[in-house]
Design a protein around this motif. Structure first.
Motif, PDB file in Angstrom:
ATOM      1  N   ASN A   1      -3.338   5.486  -0.141  1.00 12.98           N
ATOM      2  CA  ASN A   1      -3.353   6.916   0.128  1.00 12.98           C
ATOM      3  C   ASN A   1      -2.027   7.546  -0.321  1.00 12.98           C
ATOM      4  O   ASN A   1      -0.946   7.031  -0.012  1.00 12.98           O
ATOM      5  N   LYS A   2      -2.116   8.664  -1.046  1.00 10.44           N
ATOM      6  CA  LYS A   2      -0.927   9.298  -1.612  1.00 10.44           C
ATOM      7  C   LYS A   2       0.078   9.708  -0.540  1.00 10.44           C
ATOM      8  O   LYS A   2       1.288   9.471  -0.672  1.00 10.44           O
ATOM      9  N   ILE A   3      -0.423  10.303   0.540  1.00  7.94           N
ATOM     10  CA  ILE A   3       0.480  10.785   1.593  1.00  7.94           C
ATOM     11  C   ILE A   3       1.140   9.612   2.303  1.00  7.94           C
ATOM     12  O   ILE A   3       2.355   9.615   2.571  1.00  7.94           O
ATOM     13  N   VAL A   4       0.335   8.594   2.601  1.00  6.58           N
ATOM     14  CA  VAL A   4       0.878   7.405   3.269  1.00  6.58           C
ATOM     15  C   VAL A   4       1.917   6.727   2.376  1.00  6.58           C
ATOM     16  O   VAL A   4       2.990   6.313   2.835  1.00  6.58           O
ATOM     17  N   LEU A   5       1.611   6.624   1.080  1.00  5.08           N
ATOM     18  CA  LEU A   5       2.551   5.992   0.144  1.00  5.08           C
ATOM     19  C   LEU A   5       3.878   6.738   0.130  1.00  5.08           C
ATOM     20  O   LEU A   5       4.954   6.125   0.204  1.00  5.08           O
ATOM     21  N   GLN A   6       3.825   8.053   0.023  1.00  2.00           N
ATOM     22  CA  GLN A   6       5.059   8.833  -0.021  1.00  2.00           C
ATOM     23  C   GLN A   6       5.871   8.660   1.263  1.00  2.00           C
ATOM     24  O   GLN A   6       7.098   8.552   1.225  1.00  2.00           O
ATOM     25  N   ALA A   7       5.182   8.637   2.403  1.00  2.67           N
ATOM     26  CA  ALA A   7       5.881   8.468   3.675  1.00  2.67           C
ATOM     27  C   ALA A   7       6.559   7.106   3.753  1.00  2.67           C
ATOM     28  O   ALA A   7       7.711   6.983   4.182  1.00  2.67           O
ATOM     29  N   LYS A   8       5.836   6.064   3.351  1.00  4.30           N
ATOM     30  CA  LYS A   8       6.415   4.707   3.376  1.00  4.30           C
ATOM     31  C   LYS A   8       7.630   4.616   2.459  1.00  4.30           C
ATOM     32  O   LYS A   8       8.657   4.017   2.802  1.00  4.30           O
ATOM     33  N   LEU A   9       7.513   5.231   1.274  1.00  3.84           N
ATOM     34  CA  LEU A   9       8.614   5.152   0.315  1.00  3.84           C
ATOM     35  C   LEU A   9       9.838   5.919   0.789  1.00  3.84           C
ATOM     36  O   LEU A   9      10.969   5.504   0.528  1.00  3.84           O
ATOM     37  N   LYS A  10       9.633   7.038   1.481  1.00  2.00           N
ATOM     38  CA  LYS A  10      10.768   7.765   2.035  1.00  2.00           C
ATOM     39  C   LYS A  10      11.530   6.897   3.032  1.00  2.00           C
ATOM     40  O   LYS A  10      12.766   6.859   3.051  1.00  2.00           O
ATOM     41  N   ALA A  11      10.770   6.183   3.876  1.00  2.00           N
ATOM     42  CA  ALA A  11      11.407   5.289   4.852  1.00  2.00           C
ATOM     43  C   ALA A  11      12.167   4.173   4.142  1.00  2.00           C
ATOM     44  O   ALA A  11      13.298   3.828   4.516  1.00  2.00           O
ATOM     45  N   MET A  12      11.553   3.611   3.087  1.00  2.00           N
ATOM     46  CA  MET A  12      12.200   2.525   2.347  1.00  2.00           C
ATOM     47  C   MET A  12      13.425   3.032   1.582  1.00  2.00           C
ATOM     48  O   MET A  12      14.398   2.309   1.395  1.00  2.00           O
ATOM     49  N   GLN A  13      13.370   4.294   1.136  1.00  2.00           N
ATOM     50  CA  GLN A  13      14.527   4.877   0.454  1.00  2.00           C
ATOM     51  C   GLN A  13      15.713   4.977   1.405  1.00  2.00           C
ATOM     52  O   GLN A  13      16.860   4.694   1.020  1.00  2.00           O
ATOM     53  N   ARG A  14      15.447   5.364   2.647  1.00  2.00           N
ATOM     54  CA  ARG A  14      16.532   5.415   3.633  1.00  2.00           C
ATOM     55  C   ARG A  14      17.121   4.024   3.866  1.00  2.00           C
ATOM     56  O   ARG A  14      18.339   3.862   3.970  1.00  2.00           O
ATOM     57  N   ILE A  15      16.242   3.033   3.944  1.00  2.00           N
ATOM     58  CA  ILE A  15      16.714   1.653   4.128  1.00  2.00           C
ATOM     59  C   ILE A  15      17.543   1.209   2.926  1.00  2.00           C
ATOM     60  O   ILE A  15      18.610   0.589   3.075  1.00  2.00           O
TER      61      ILE A  15
ATOM     62  N   GLU B   1      -4.845  -1.102 -12.127  1.00  2.00           N
ATOM     63  CA  GLU B   1      -4.249  -0.706 -10.847  1.00  2.00           C
ATOM     64  C   GLU B   1      -2.725  -0.713 -10.934  1.00  2.00           C
ATOM     65  O   GLU B   1      -2.050   0.165 -10.371  1.00  2.00           O
ATOM     66  N   ARG B   2      -2.196  -1.686 -11.657  1.00  2.00           N
ATOM     67  CA  ARG B   2      -0.740  -1.770 -11.830  1.00  2.00           C
ATOM     68  C   ARG B   2      -0.216  -0.560 -12.602  1.00  2.00           C
ATOM     69  O   ARG B   2       0.794   0.036 -12.230  1.00  2.00           O
ATOM     70  N   MET B   3      -0.918  -0.175 -13.653  1.00  2.00           N
ATOM     71  CA  MET B   3      -0.494   0.963 -14.458  1.00  2.00           C
ATOM     72  C   MET B   3      -0.610   2.275 -13.684  1.00  2.00           C
ATOM     73  O   MET B   3       0.285   3.123 -13.734  1.00  2.00           O
ATOM     74  N   GLN B   4      -1.714   2.442 -12.954  1.00  2.00           N
ATOM     75  CA  GLN B   4      -1.900   3.686 -12.200  1.00  2.00           C
ATOM     76  C   GLN B   4      -0.821   3.861 -11.131  1.00  2.00           C
ATOM     77  O   GLN B   4      -0.250   4.947 -10.983  1.00  2.00           O
ATOM     78  N   LEU B   5      -0.551   2.797 -10.382  1.00  2.00           N
ATOM     79  CA  LEU B   5       0.452   2.894  -9.319  1.00  2.00           C
ATOM     80  C   LEU B   5       1.855   3.059  -9.904  1.00  2.00           C
ATOM     81  O   LEU B   5       2.686   3.791  -9.352  1.00  2.00           O
ATOM     82  N   SER B   6       2.129   2.417 -11.039  1.00  2.00           N
ATOM     83  CA  SER B   6       3.425   2.584 -11.700  1.00  2.00           C
ATOM     84  C   SER B   6       3.663   4.041 -12.069  1.00  2.00           C
ATOM     85  O   SER B   6       4.754   4.591 -11.854  1.00  2.00           O
ATOM     86  N   LEU B   7       2.627   4.685 -12.631  1.00  2.00           N
ATOM     87  CA  LEU B   7       2.751   6.095 -13.011  1.00  2.00           C
ATOM     88  C   LEU B   7       2.992   6.977 -11.792  1.00  2.00           C
ATOM     89  O   LEU B   7       3.826   7.897 -11.829  1.00  2.00           O
ATOM     90  N   ARG B   8       2.286   6.709 -10.705  1.00  2.00           N
ATOM     91  CA  ARG B   8       2.480   7.487  -9.483  1.00  2.00           C
ATOM     92  C   ARG B   8       3.897   7.347  -8.961  1.00  2.00           C
ATOM     93  O   ARG B   8       4.539   8.326  -8.551  1.00  2.00           O
ATOM     94  N   LEU B   9       4.403   6.141  -8.975  1.00  2.00           N
ATOM     95  CA  LEU B   9       5.760   5.889  -8.474  1.00  2.00           C
ATOM     96  C   LEU B   9       6.816   6.565  -9.356  1.00  2.00           C
ATOM     97  O   LEU B   9       7.789   7.140  -8.866  1.00  2.00           O
ATOM     98  N   GLU B  10       6.616   6.486 -10.653  1.00  2.00           N
ATOM     99  CA  GLU B  10       7.571   7.109 -11.578  1.00  2.00           C
ATOM    100  C   GLU B  10       7.559   8.627 -11.448  1.00  2.00           C
ATOM    101  O   GLU B  10       8.606   9.274 -11.559  1.00  2.00           O
ATOM    102  N   ARG B  11       6.394   9.206 -11.209  1.00  2.00           N
ATOM    103  CA  ARG B  11       6.315  10.659 -11.005  1.00  2.00           C
ATOM    104  C   ARG B  11       7.050  11.078  -9.738  1.00  2.00           C
ATOM    105  O   ARG B  11       7.539  12.210  -9.639  1.00  2.00           O
ATOM    106  N   LEU B  12       7.105  10.175  -8.778  1.00  2.00           N
ATOM    107  CA  LEU B  12       7.828  10.466  -7.536  1.00  2.00           C
ATOM    108  C   LEU B  12       9.338  10.265  -7.693  1.00  2.00           C
ATOM    109  O   LEU B  12      10.100  10.496  -6.754  1.00  2.00           O
ATOM    110  N   GLY B  13       9.764   9.809  -8.878  1.00  2.00           N
ATOM    111  CA  GLY B  13      11.189   9.693  -9.168  1.00  2.00           C
ATOM    112  C   GLY B  13      11.779   8.311  -8.998  1.00  2.00           C
ATOM    113  O   GLY B  13      13.010   8.154  -9.019  1.00  2.00           O
TER     114      GLY B  13
END
Length: 312
Positions: free
Chosen positions: A105-119, A12-24
């Motif tokens: 969820n991919k969409i939820v994750l991206q939305a949360k990360l966008k908010a955290m990026q602004r913070i 799970e750690r590896m899968q989520l790491s790859l997803r996050l890295e693909r998002l930049g």
């Protein structure tokens, strides 16, 4: 944005790491609570994604420890396979800022990360503004206490420290020494070498004074023009005489040429010295007047010397 991902399940750690890295995003992964705490201090993330259920140290315990060790706020999002309201509420109470249910969820994750990026962006801007303000305050503090030419204490700060020294030594019954130092034949130096060279002379002299008197309880300040004052805490007359002699030799060592002085072919100084145990009631005007009197006695005795006196 730098993300610290904490999950004890390798896949799970590896899968989520790859997803996050693909998002930049930059990702640092930790496999347990102790690993997360160690890596946090080195990595200094902008966001922590933290699994709630881990052996040895739970996610909520890790969050509490991070909040204790690192007061600067960084958002923490908990990850859990449980979506019970009680679990979410407890996680937030224990120091978390948000909650994601696994599998994320991919969409939820991206939305949360966008908010955290602004913070994270706002945090960085705030940190930059704070650093600029601290630098500006430091500069203002220096301007308020330092002489603009020589870098030693200015007259205002010198007066303030003198009053403090008189009061403190008076309360504790310790001897205090004040030196007034004046460059001999400085007008002739300025008139013949120019004011720029005169400034350089004062700067060199100030640096020599600070090198000689840099211990705790000692302060060098520019009294005005070519005159400097040195405060020597817990210093009696016997020690003060030795300091005067040491200062005289230090100025000789500078070997600043002065072909227009009647005393020497290089720059010298005259010193007035006052040593006494304060009562705490002395005024600055009286102290300065008295030490100035002995300075001019040194000049009358031929300059390049010092006159030491006890307080009367």
């Amino acid at each position: 944005m730098k993300i610290l991902l904490v999950d004890d399940v390798h896949i799970e750690r590896m899968q989520l790491s790859l997803r996050l890295e693909r998002l930049g995003y930059q990702v640092e992964a930790a496999e347990n609570g102790a690993d997360a705490i160690e890596k946090y201090g080195k990595y200094l993330p902008d966001l922590v994604l933290l699994d709630v259920s881990m052996p040895d140290m739970s996610g909520t315990e890790v969050a509490q420890k991070l909040r204790e060790l690192y007061p600067e706020w960084v958002p923490i999002i908990f990850l859990s396979g449980h979506d019970e309201p009680e679990m979410v509420a407890k996680a937030i109470d224990m120091g978390g800022d948000d909650y994601l249910v696994k599998p994320v969820n991919k969409i939820v994750l991206q939305a949360k990360l966008k908010a955290m990026q602004r913070i994270a962006s706002m945090r960085h801007k705030l940190a930059e503004a704070t650093a600029m303000l601290e630098r500006a305050n430091l500069q203002l503090s220096k301007q308020a206490t330092e002489d603009g030419l020589t870098g030693v204490a200015n007259r205002r700060y010198l007066d303030s420290r003198m009053q403090e020294a008189i009061a403190w030594h008076g309360r504790n019954g310790y001897p205090l020494t004040v030196l007034m130092v004046d460059v001999d034949h400085f007008k002739a130096f300025n008139d013949n070498y120019g004011h720029l060279e005169g400034d350089r002379c004062l700067i060199k002299l100030a640096q020599a004074l600070e090198q000689q008197f840099s211990r705790a309880g000692e302060l060098v300040g520019r009294y005005g023009g070519e005159e400097f004052v040195v405060i020597l805490g817990n210093c009696d007359k016997l020690d003060a005489v030795a300091h005067c002699e040491r200062l005289k030799e230090a100025v000789h060592t500078l070997a600043i040429p002065h072909a227009f002085a009647s005393t020497s072919d290089q720059v010298t100084v005259s010193q007035g010295m006052l040593s006494w145990t304060p009562t705490g009631l002395e005024t600055l005007d009286n102290i300065y007047a008295l030490v100035d009197e002995y300075l001019y006695k040194a000049k009358a005795q031929g300059r390049d010397c010092y006159v030491a006196a006890d307080f009367l």
